[in-house]
Design a protein around this motif. Sequence first.
Motif, PDB file in Angstrom:
ATOM      1  N   LYS A 418       0.891  -1.292   0.051  1.00  0.00           N
ATOM      2  CA  LYS A 418       0.011  -0.126  -0.049  1.00  0.00           C
ATOM      3  C   LYS A 418       0.772   1.100   0.037  1.00  0.00           C
ATOM      4  O   LYS A 418       1.747   1.409   0.589  1.00  0.00           O
ATOM      5  N   ARG A 419       0.519   2.204  -0.921  1.00  0.00           N
ATOM      6  CA  ARG A 419       1.335   3.383  -1.090  1.00  0.00           C
ATOM      7  C   ARG A 419       0.386   4.523  -0.656  1.00  0.00           C
ATOM      8  O   ARG A 419      -0.241   4.955  -1.674  1.00  0.00           O
ATOM      9  N   PRO A 420       0.229   5.133   0.485  1.00  0.00           N
ATOM     10  CA  PRO A 420      -1.048   6.133   0.868  1.00  0.00           C
ATOM     11  C   PRO A 420      -0.632   7.349  -0.110  1.00  0.00           C
ATOM     12  O   PRO A 420       0.737   7.692  -0.299  1.00  0.00           O
ATOM     13  N   VAL A 421      -1.515   8.113  -0.383  1.00  0.00           N
ATOM     14  CA  VAL A 421      -1.486   9.440  -1.042  1.00  0.00           C
ATOM     15  C   VAL A 421      -1.062  10.414   0.022  1.00  0.00           C
ATOM     16  O   VAL A 421      -1.701  10.540   0.908  1.00  0.00           O
ATOM     17  N   HIS A 422      -0.069  11.078  -0.228  1.00  0.00           N
ATOM     18  CA  HIS A 422       0.636  12.064   0.764  1.00  0.00           C
ATOM     19  C   HIS A 422      -0.191  13.422   0.114  1.00  0.00           C
ATOM     20  O   HIS A 422       0.429  14.132  -0.731  1.00  0.00           O
ATOM     21  N   ASP A 423      -1.214  13.800   0.853  1.00  0.00           N
ATOM     22  CA  ASP A 423      -1.829  15.196   0.555  1.00  0.00           C
ATOM     23  C   ASP A 423      -1.315  16.427   1.364  1.00  0.00           C
ATOM     24  O   ASP A 423      -0.971  16.218   2.548  1.00  0.00           O
TER      25      ASP A 423
END
Length: 739
Positions: A418-423
Amino acid sequence: MDAVRLALALSLALAALACDGRPASPAPAVGAAAPAVGAAAPAVGAADPLEPLRQFEASRRAAADFSRQPSSDRLLGPDPIALRPVDPRGRPAAPGAPALLSPLRGSDALVLLDASLRELSRAPAPASPTGVAVLPSGDVFASGEASPALFRYALRGASIEPAGRIELAGVRGVRDLAAGPEGVLYALDERAGALLTLRPGAGAGGRMEVERWDEPIGAGPFRVVRLARHLLVGCLLDHTIVVLPVGEGGRPLSGGAARIRHDGPIWSFDALETEGGGLLLAAGGVEDHPLDRTGGSFGYIDSFVFLYRVTAGARPEVTRLAAVNVSEHGVLTPKAVALSAVPGSADVRVIATGYGGDRRAELLFRAAEAGSSAAPEVSTRPLAPGVAAMAALGGGAFAYANPLLDAWLLDAGGEVVKRPVHDDGEDARSGEVRLGEALFFTSLMAPWNRTDGPLSRFTCETCHFEGYVDGRTHHTGRGDVRATTKPLLGLFNNRPHFSRALDPDLTAVADNEFRVAGALSGRDPWFSVSREIAPWLADLGVFDVDRAELSPEALRRALMSFLMAFSHRTNPAVVGRAGFTALERDGARAFRDRCARCHAPVLRSDDPGSAVPFDRWEELVLAPEGAIVWGRAGYEKTGVVPYVHEQGARVPSLRRLYKKRPYFTNGSARTLRDVLDRARFAAPGGADASAATPGGAGASAANGAAPAPGAFFHDGAPAGLAALDPAAIDALLAFLDLL
């Protein structure tokens, strides 16, 4: 009555035995074998377990400012919604090099990723971006469903940089985008039901010029795919895939078009062109069968993968080769399918992933190119729900865009990474709202449903795509009454709920949804959820060291919290607007005089005291929230029959009408112009005459008497009544487009 319907009508036990020829399957849980229900139903005479939820709802309503309730497209995270390879020929990228482009629908950004799904660069995108395409020149274009512009980008090394835009006159937004090898772009105008073919080129002074061809394509076009010789367009509300041959220069040709039409929405498709000019096509959608509610729940709405053969020629033939129930295998609402040929054979392979299930299925069709329709070999493995798109990375690896988890997933055959979106912005959602979103979009609300016979495993989105509608008019299970699907956004200030208005508040909605969703599962709807049932919930942050189980009350409260936040998305027609046009202002006056008695300009549908005065309509209509309900808690009989309730139908909200087709409870009006063309008035008077009929639009005529002065009919009016003049219709259409 056939055996299946009789079984459904008699008892849940008999319904579990009914079968339509599909093999019976065990009741799979979400992520694990179904354990015993974690909480018993309250004893007779015990305190009402819903009372704390009603108090919670009352306190939230008292604190809410419904004139400024934020639109949900800014509340539910960055939402990576699509993936497109940087190389239009599909060659794998070198390690660390740009590989994929992914629009962030909730952040108005386009992200450049490498093959390990690490972010390399990002750039601003059109409002609510949902489409991206790469021309053979290397130019990148992105579209947004709330923007009339296509943004152009240049790839420079590991960076993506803005490089101009194309303004599309007369367009509110573009839902999807594809590119052809001739240098053309294909854009879908969901609102107008149109396909736009565009040829960008350099103009004088470095400005971009575009040749453009528009043509109608169907209701709700939302997905477009270009192959070498064909263009494929998915029309959600028409339940149709349109297959168009492509002519010289990339122009699609209407002659020789083929159409695949289902009884229910098709959410995804992929295709391979074959020798002789035809193609094989795989599609993911709901069961191709009328929805059946006679058993007290929802029947025949499993998710399926279909395989078709389409021949070439002036009159192409469409043959269904297979229909596979993938709900049986844990794949629900499959929004992404990938079709590929097996090297050295006539076999084909379909990879199907589901937004609502927790599995990935691989379907191997033997000798498919030879026309075999034998059942495929099916294998599955775990994959977190929420997948909206996927892209092959080479070597059997896949990347997935997952708006539910706000992450990209890398699947190289082993453990999924899993690669979370860094917002840049802080996600203000609570774990409770995230859990409620999962309950809405996955099978977590009824994890023990089965798929044999009419029984189905489904999610709310099976009938409410992205929370809106599926274009169906389905049998309600009550006499001959049929009803269109209604949006599930904007419920918080629009009670009582649904056409029959039998749910007085969101507490009742939440409890009834649990009850109805799992009515035929043989399980008590008052259950708890543990880590074992849905291990992927850990990614949403809803479990901690002190909370290993979610109670029945907590589940219902989470669904309510999500529905409170699930307000309508911003209407693209108001973006950047500061005032009405003259035509829109005329439409507002006509609406005030003709329509507002029923479709009231209130901020809370059950509170006449929340009415917005006419001089504030312009301000609130053009605000991003578009907060006015344009509905009322009462019932009306307006000639749209059969009535869903003995008093008629609850006056519906008119917010975001362009997302709510077809119209009327019986679905008989395909367009808003059709709605207005049918309107009739018992007298031509204005607001005072309309207000003189408190008993309902067609009450007098329904009793055999002449309509009272000011009575109104949406349909089936007696002869001799007044109609709207063409100028009023045009003005009203302009105003309604803004709601």
